[in-house]
Design a protein around this motif. Sequence first.
Motif, short mmCIF file in Angstrom:
data_model
loop_
_atom_site.label_atom_id
_atom_site.label_comp_id
_atom_site.label_asym_id
_atom_site.label_seq_id
_atom_site.Cartn_x
_atom_site.Cartn_y
_atom_site.Cartn_z
N GLN A 162 149.71 18.39 2.77
CA GLN A 162 150.19 19.59 3.44
C GLN A 162 150.65 20.64 2.43
OE1 GLN A 162 149.84 20.74 6.33
NE2 GLN A 162 151.29 22.44 6.35
N LEU A 166 147.16 28.89 1.45
CA LEU A 166 147.49 30.04 2.28
C LEU A 166 148.04 31.20 1.45
CD1 LEU A 166 149.12 28.31 5.36
CD2 LEU A 166 146.95 29.52 5.31
N PHE A 182 154.17 33.19 -1.09
CA PHE A 182 154.27 32.47 0.17
C PHE A 182 154.86 31.07 0.02
CE2 PHE A 182 153.58 31.16 4.36
CZ PHE A 182 152.94 29.93 4.36
N LEU A 202 162.87 28.39 2.56
CA LEU A 202 163.34 28.23 3.93
C LEU A 202 163.62 26.76 4.21
CD1 LEU A 202 161.03 30.65 5.93
CD2 LEU A 202 163.45 30.94 5.43
N LEU A 239 162.41 27.52 11.76
CA LEU A 239 162.19 28.65 10.86
C LEU A 239 161.00 28.41 9.94
CD1 LEU A 239 163.39 31.30 9.96
CD2 LEU A 239 165.13 30.07 8.68
N VAL A 240 160.95 27.22 9.41
CA VAL A 240 159.84 26.87 8.50
C VAL A 240 158.50 26.96 9.23
CG1 VAL A 240 158.82 24.97 7.18
CG2 VAL A 240 161.27 25.38 7.04
N ASP A 241 158.46 26.41 10.43
CA ASP A 241 157.21 26.41 11.18
C ASP A 241 156.80 27.80 11.64
OD1 ASP A 241 157.58 23.11 12.74
OD2 ASP A 241 157.01 23.75 10.73
N LYS A 284 157.34 30.49 9.98
CA LYS A 284 156.79 31.12 8.77
C LYS A 284 155.35 30.65 8.54
CE LYS A 284 157.32 33.08 4.55
NZ LYS A 284 157.57 34.49 4.33
N LEU A 285 155.18 29.38 8.74
CA LEU A 285 153.87 28.78 8.50
C LEU A 285 152.84 29.28 9.51
CD1 LEU A 285 152.25 26.73 6.94
CD2 LEU A 285 153.29 24.92 8.27
N ARG A 315 151.80 32.86 8.92
CA ARG A 315 150.86 33.02 7.82
C ARG A 315 149.47 32.57 8.21
NH1 ARG A 315 148.97 35.89 4.71
NH2 ARG A 315 147.81 35.04 2.96
N LEU A 316 149.42 31.44 8.88
CA LEU A 316 148.13 30.91 9.32
C LEU A 316 147.41 31.91 10.21
CD1 LEU A 316 149.03 27.21 10.16
CD2 LEU A 316 147.18 27.92 8.66
N THR A 356 146.17 35.02 8.31
CA THR A 356 144.98 34.86 7.49
C THR A 356 143.73 34.92 8.35
OG1 THR A 356 145.10 32.45 7.60
CG2 THR A 356 146.08 33.49 5.68
N CYS A 405 158.56 20.79 21.55
CA CYS A 405 159.97 20.40 21.51
C CYS A 405 160.85 21.54 21.08
CB CYS A 405 160.18 19.29 20.48
SG CYS A 405 159.82 17.68 21.13
N SER A 430 154.78 17.88 16.94
CA SER A 430 154.74 16.98 15.80
C SER A 430 154.49 15.55 16.27
CB SER A 430 156.05 17.05 15.03
OG SER A 430 157.12 16.83 15.92
N LYS A 458 151.14 18.90 14.75
CA LYS A 458 151.69 19.53 13.55
C LYS A 458 151.63 18.56 12.39
CE LYS A 458 155.20 22.71 15.22
NZ LYS A 458 156.66 22.90 15.31
N PRO A 459 151.55 19.03 11.15
CA PRO A 459 151.50 20.44 10.81
C PRO A 459 150.15 21.06 11.15
CG PRO A 459 151.44 19.08 8.82
CD PRO A 459 151.61 18.15 9.97
N VAL A 460 150.23 22.26 11.67
CA VAL A 460 149.03 22.97 12.09
C VAL A 460 148.27 23.46 10.86
CG1 VAL A 460 148.21 25.00 13.36
CG2 VAL A 460 150.11 23.67 14.24
N ARG A 461 146.96 23.37 10.94
CA ARG A 461 146.14 23.77 9.80
C ARG A 461 145.21 24.92 10.15
NH1 ARG A 461 144.25 18.79 6.39
NH2 ARG A 461 146.31 18.11 5.80
N LYS A 462 144.59 25.41 9.10
CA LYS A 462 143.64 26.50 9.29
C LYS A 462 142.53 26.10 10.26
CE LYS A 462 142.59 30.67 7.78
NZ LYS A 462 141.47 30.97 8.67
#
Lengths: 152, 204
Positions: A28, A35, A43, A50, B18-20, B22-23, B26-27, B30, B81, B110, B131-135
């Motif tokens: 991961q 990305l 990034f 975070l 928060l982390v997710d 952000k992720l 971004r995903l 893109t 969740c 998840s 999760k984690p979700v990918r491209k």
Amino acid sequence: MDSAVLQLQRQLSDYKSSLYNEGFLDDQFTQLQQLQDESNPDFVVEVVSLFFEDSERLLTELTKTLDQQSVDFRKVDAYVHQLKGSSSSIGAQRVQRVCIYFRNYCDEQNVEGCLKCLQQVKNEYTLVKNKLETLFKFEQQLLAAGGSIPMQ
Amino acid sequence: MGLAKESQFHVLAVDDSLVDRKLIERLLKTSSYQVTTVDSGSKALQFLGLNEDDQINSNQPSVSVNNHQEVEVNLIITDYCMPGMTGYDLLKKIKESSSLRNIPVVIMSSENVPSRISRCLEEGAEEFFLKPVRKSDVNKLKPHLMKTKDNNHQKQGNKEASETTEVPPPPPPQQSNNNKRKAVEAEGLSPDRTRPRYSGLTVV
């Protein structure tokens, strides 16, 4: 090419490999790096930052919650679930793994087990935090020397 | 032909982490989607213009034709969740809303719980991502988004549908042309602006 740059590149690449080999990071993390690009050059550092903030908050809450006379396991579980999720999202594999055990102890309402896991997860978190900070430092050094970060 | 900005799909991402957030942001970016992230189901509903009980004003979650890329939402991707309103609850509310039900909804989780997955799909979720979700997951969103572009023109929709893949955008004031919905205040959309739509949101 500049031998200093080559050396730094090598150092970075070796260090990164060791993190994967030792299980600190999993695929991961690679996904995160993919990305990142010129339009978003920070990034990975941003997401990881975070993660650090979030984890520290969660660890503090977990410590408090487990310190109560009567432990609210649902709360503990909720915090661990969050920590498991965010560590998984950035590829912090060892932290994620401890969280899995942690949740099992929660289900069993086992305070001792939970406290042990809390200590373990704190240790793993500290380790991966240091490792990542070192990794970022190596990257900075490489960039400062005029090199570029190779895609893993 | 001038469709550049307007033809960008807008995805609303809902996640309490928060982390997710952000992720996923971004995903999605893109993939050249416009993204809004919120941290709860209730904020998502607020953003979509839905009150707790699907009222008339929910006919117009979009703001005005001229800024239709601003609030028109083409897809909702939500974590399962979440405290308070779960992703499943959110999904249900969306599907129960006459104005929002056509927006495709994707659930992320998840946890790989087959009964959870089938429940969501049965309730109308288009996809369920682990999760984690990918491209590669995000790549699966395209067909669902393309479908809604067509829906906007054929059915009673919830959005301003002034752009299509075949026809150049009609002049702004005629938003009621393609939309067969019972638009009450056609032109006077300013009342909608007073709704606290943007509190605590990241609109990017």
